[in-house]
Write a protein that holds these residues in place. Structure first.
Motif, PDB file in Angstrom:
ATOM      1  N   LEU A  58       0.845  -1.194   0.000  1.00  0.00           N
ATOM      2  CA  LEU A  58       0.000   0.000   0.000  1.00  0.00           C
ATOM      3  C   LEU A  58       0.882   1.246   0.000  1.00  0.00           C
ATOM      4  O   LEU A  58       0.416   2.354  -0.239  1.00  0.00           O
ATOM      5  N   ARG A  77       0.821  -8.994  -3.248  1.00  0.00           N
ATOM      6  CA  ARG A  77      -0.521  -8.414  -3.156  1.00  0.00           C
ATOM      7  C   ARG A  77      -1.410  -8.959  -4.267  1.00  0.00           C
ATOM      8  O   ARG A  77      -2.554  -9.360  -4.029  1.00  0.00           O
ATOM      9  N   LEU A  78      -0.860  -8.992  -5.478  1.00  0.00           N
ATOM     10  CA  LEU A  78      -1.651  -9.519  -6.588  1.00  0.00           C
ATOM     11  C   LEU A  78      -2.017 -10.987  -6.356  1.00  0.00           C
ATOM     12  O   LEU A  78      -3.069 -11.443  -6.781  1.00  0.00           O
ATOM     13  N   ARG A  80      -2.734 -12.164  -3.557  1.00  0.00           N
ATOM     14  CA  ARG A  80      -3.593 -12.170  -2.373  1.00  0.00           C
ATOM     15  C   ARG A  80      -2.981 -12.986  -1.235  1.00  0.00           C
ATOM     16  O   ARG A  80      -3.605 -13.875  -0.659  1.00  0.00           O
ATOM     17  N   TYR A  82      -1.880 -11.719   1.600  1.00  0.00           N
ATOM     18  CA  TYR A  82      -2.105 -11.198   2.949  1.00  0.00           C
ATOM     19  C   TYR A  82      -3.538 -10.687   3.128  1.00  0.00           C
ATOM     20  O   TYR A  82      -4.206 -10.291   2.176  1.00  0.00           O
ATOM     21  N   PHE A  86      -7.355  -3.030   9.776  1.00  0.00           N
ATOM     22  CA  PHE A  86      -6.929  -1.682  10.145  1.00  0.00           C
ATOM     23  C   PHE A  86      -7.324  -1.371  11.589  1.00  0.00           C
ATOM     24  O   PHE A  86      -8.052  -2.124  12.225  1.00  0.00           O
ATOM     25  N   TYR A  92     -18.080  -1.971   5.140  1.00  0.00           N
ATOM     26  CA  TYR A  92     -18.909  -1.203   4.210  1.00  0.00           C
ATOM     27  C   TYR A  92     -20.316  -1.144   4.782  1.00  0.00           C
ATOM     28  O   TYR A  92     -20.971  -2.165   4.947  1.00  0.00           O
ATOM     29  N   MET A 108     -12.671 -12.286  -5.309  1.00  0.00           N
ATOM     30  CA  MET A 108     -11.800 -13.330  -5.829  1.00  0.00           C
ATOM     31  C   MET A 108     -12.573 -14.364  -6.632  1.00  0.00           C
ATOM     32  O   MET A 108     -12.020 -15.380  -7.067  1.00  0.00           O
TER      33      MET A 108
ATOM     34  N   ASP B 189      -7.923   1.264   0.313  1.00  0.00           N
ATOM     35  CA  ASP B 189      -6.788   0.382   0.620  1.00  0.00           C
ATOM     36  C   ASP B 189      -7.247  -1.066   0.753  1.00  0.00           C
ATOM     37  O   ASP B 189      -6.565  -1.995   0.318  1.00  0.00           O
ATOM     38  N   MET B 191      -9.710  -2.511  -0.753  1.00  0.00           N
ATOM     39  CA  MET B 191      -9.915  -3.052  -2.094  1.00  0.00           C
ATOM     40  C   MET B 191      -8.578  -3.382  -2.762  1.00  0.00           C
ATOM     41  O   MET B 191      -8.442  -4.406  -3.434  1.00  0.00           O
ATOM     42  N   ARG B 192      -7.620  -2.503  -2.569  1.00  0.00           N
ATOM     43  CA  ARG B 192      -6.291  -2.754  -3.132  1.00  0.00           C
ATOM     44  C   ARG B 192      -5.684  -4.029  -2.565  1.00  0.00           C
ATOM     45  O   ARG B 192      -5.037  -4.799  -3.274  1.00  0.00           O
ATOM     46  N   SER B 193      -5.914  -4.230  -1.259  1.00  0.00           N
ATOM     47  CA  SER B 193      -5.331  -5.416  -0.620  1.00  0.00           C
ATOM     48  C   SER B 193      -5.912  -6.695  -1.220  1.00  0.00           C
ATOM     49  O   SER B 193      -5.272  -7.739  -1.174  1.00  0.00           O
ATOM     50  N   TYR B 194      -7.107  -6.617  -1.787  1.00  0.00           N
ATOM     51  CA  TYR B 194      -7.690  -7.786  -2.451  1.00  0.00           C
ATOM     52  C   TYR B 194      -7.314  -7.832  -3.927  1.00  0.00           C
ATOM     53  O   TYR B 194      -7.819  -8.672  -4.661  1.00  0.00           O
ATOM     54  N   ALA B 195      -6.477  -6.902  -4.370  1.00  0.00           N
ATOM     55  CA  ALA B 195      -6.134  -6.778  -5.780  1.00  0.00           C
ATOM     56  C   ALA B 195      -7.397  -6.688  -6.633  1.00  0.00           C
ATOM     57  O   ALA B 195      -7.523  -7.335  -7.668  1.00  0.00           O
TER      58      ALA B 195
END
Ligand SMILES: Nc1ncnc2c1ncn2[C@@H]1O[C@H](COP(=O)(O)OP(=O)(O)OP(=O)(O)O)[C@@H](O)[C@H]1O
Ligand SMILES: [Mg+2]
Lengths: 257, 294
Positions: A58, A77-78, A80, A82, A86, A92, A108, B189, B191-195
């Motif tokens: 990030l 990251r790509l 997945r 990890y 936070f 959401y 996914m 972030d 969402m980014r972490s899930y690519a």
């Protein structure tokens, strides 16, 4: 010894901000083994979140090398590799708790029935079975944070990044959540590698295999404290004289710089 | 989302509140509409009282009774309907145009917002014109559109809808753009972490997160499209609609003052109905799930 899960090699991070460059991390070298539980502690602003965000791709290092499962952080990251939790739950609000837990699986591309089954399993694991259909605002802070943990665990990532996940909780809830977290971490067939950021010295010692003590900005690794307390840890662990000795050792590490 | 403090632990609420009984929900509806009714009654009393107190002539401010009386008299025109029926027909006509303009302008505004969000360069290039478009008075735009489209052989309803859409798209563009950008850094972030792909981020985060902003702008747009529809009827020489009603009543104001008030009533009827529909849609779509809505 097998290849490390996460390896920092003289990593530095400088933020470019309005008020000039901010030296957040300086020359951090750290090797984390697979299945290890690492607690990260240090004064506010020393770069703990930054370090964690570097692992998660990030943020990108300004200098030095970082490998995650032998790959670049970007590739990890790509892939997945990890899951992240936070300091605030970041649920959401338009999704039910169940749908929040299912979110990564949805992204996914897991099929609906499988997703549903997995979400039920995780909600049971974190004690939210009765709240799958509730919306985030109907849950207490602690319950929201448990939902966030369930969400991070849902796709069984090899690495779990947790940034002060219990920071906003009261002491009693916090100690219960620590035990819950350890039982989840211990319970699976294979231990997840955890980086757990905290401001609480007892929390760090209670949870971790190793405590990484960081210095004030620019953050460096000040001291590594290996926690040799037996597992599984329990309420009695906190009364162990060894526990107090380790707490003192970490506290001293925080004081010297 | 991320900035919000954690709710305190005492707020351990049970699952969603059980749906209220019909009697209770009726009572709740009455309680909700009480302030509105109170304001209306107060205004009506003030109306008659000020006539009495300041001796305002019927010419300048007719009696409420006279306005109601006019509503139930037959109109001089061909249909022979009472004015109230005529008013409702005109309101319906304008409502349809406003709805058409609202849908067209809403889609245009939405499309522009999505485009601007994805391509900031385009926003910098086009936004000045979008803002500029709203500084041209609608009274000047309406005849141009009506005449222009008329020359091209388009039916007059198309011109009227275009004018209504012209006023509608702007608030939707601005509100929606703001909403699409309102996703918190941490929710992004995540969402980014899930690519996640940009499309997944749009559908699963940006769009649902923007709905409260969207509905706020749609409520503004609803009123704007009614104004647009009314103004467009004037140069279009429409034979029906609230605009035509206002124009006629204004011309014959000296001989029949109450008719203008009936026309104004028709205009607000359309506006309030439209606004109410959007507010209802908001309650149904957003309401139950959000802290601020339920
Ligand atoms: N995006 C950013 N831009 C500029 N400066 C930043 C940014 N993020 C963090 N910093 C700075 O980098 C330093 C380290 O920040 P970081 O959030 O990693 O600290 P931390 O150890 O997590 O602190 P805390 O315990 O308060 O959460 C701080 O001085 C902070 O102001
Ligand atoms: Mg931090």
């Amino acid at each position: 010894m097998s290849a490390p899960m996460i390896e920092f090699d003289r990593v530095s991070k400088i933020y470019q901000s309005g008020g000039g460059p901010v030296n957040a991390l300086h020359d951090v070298s750290l090797s984390i083994a697979a299945g290890e539980f690492i607690a990260l502690i240090g004064p506010s602003g020393c770069g703990k979140s930054t370090l964690m965000r570097l692992v998660g791709d990030l943020e990108q290092p300004s200098a030095g090398g970082l490998r995650v499962r032998g790959k670049t952080a970007h590739q990890a990251r790509l892939d997945r590799d990890y899951g992240i939790v936070f300091q605030s739950p970041v649920l959401y609000e338009w999704r039910s708790i169940r749908k929040n837990v299912e979110l990564p699986l949805e992204i996914m591309g897991q099929p609906g029935p499988q997703r549903h089954a997995r979400a039920s399993e995780l909600l049971r694991l974190v004690g939210l079975s009765d709240f799958g259909d509730a919306y985030p605002h109907q849950l207490s802070g602690g319950m929201q944070q448990r939902a966030a943990i369930a969400r991070a665990l849902s796709f069984e990532p090899a690495i779990l990044l947790m940034d002060e996940p219990f920071g906003a909780l009261d002491e009693i809830t916090r100690e219960r959540m620590q035990l819950e977290l350890l039982s989840i971490w211990d319970g699976g067939p294979q231990r997840t590698t955890v980086i757990f950021v905290t401001h609480s010295i007892p929390e760090a010692v209670f949870l971790a295999d190793r405590v990484v003590v960081m210095s004030p900005r620019p953050g460096r690794v000040e001291r590594l404290v290996t926690v040799d307390l037996p597992r599984p840890r329990s309420f009695e662990t906190r009364e162990d004289p060894r526990f107090f000795a380790l707490v003192t050792e970490v506290r001293e590490g925080l004081r010297e710089h | 989302m991320a900035e919000k403090p954690l709710p305190s632990l005492q707020r351990i609420t049970p699952a969603a509140p059980a749906s209220a009984t019909p009697g209770a929900s009726l009572r709740a509806a009455v309680r909700r509409s009480l302030p509105v009714a109170g304001v209306i009654v107060t205004l009506l009393i003030a109306w008659e009282a000020s006539k009495l107190a300041f001796g305002i002539s019927d010419q300048r401010l007719p009696h409420l009774g006279a306005i109601i009386e006019v509503m139930f008299t037959r109109t001089q025109g061909g249909t022979g309907n009472i004015l109230l029926a005529q008013m409702l027909l005109n309101a319906w006509s304008t409502f349809q145009v406003a709805l058409g303009g609202f849908l067209l302008g809403g889609m245009l505004g939405f499309g522009l917002a999505v485009l601007f969000m994805q391509l900031p360069m385009l926003e910098r290039g086009l936004m000045p014109y979008v803002i500029g478009s709203q500084t041209v008075p609608i009274l000047a735009i309406a005849p141009m559109v009506v005449v222009g489209l008329g020359r091209m052989g388009a039916p007059s309803w198309a011109a009227k809808i275009t004018v209504a859409a012209y006023l509608t798209f702007f608030p939707v563009t601005i509100g929606m753009l703001r909403g699409l950008r309102a996703a918190s850094p941490m929710s992004l972030d995540l969402m980014r972490s899930y690519a996640a792909s940009p499309a997944q981020i749009f559908w699963r985060l940006r769009l649902p997160n923007s709905l409260p902003y969207l509905f706020t702008s749609l409520k503004v747009a609803a009123s704007a499209s009614v104004i647009g529809a009314i103004v467009a009827e004037l140069p279009a020489g429409a034979r029906e609609g609230v605009g035509m009603m206002i124009l006629n009543a204004a011309q014959s104001y000296n001989s029949r003052p109450p008719a203008l008030y009936v026309a104004i009533l028709a205009a607000s009827l359309v506006g309030v109905t439209f606004y109410g529909m959007v507010a209802l849609a908001e309650r149904l779509i957003v309401g139950s799930q959000r802290t601020n809505g339920g």
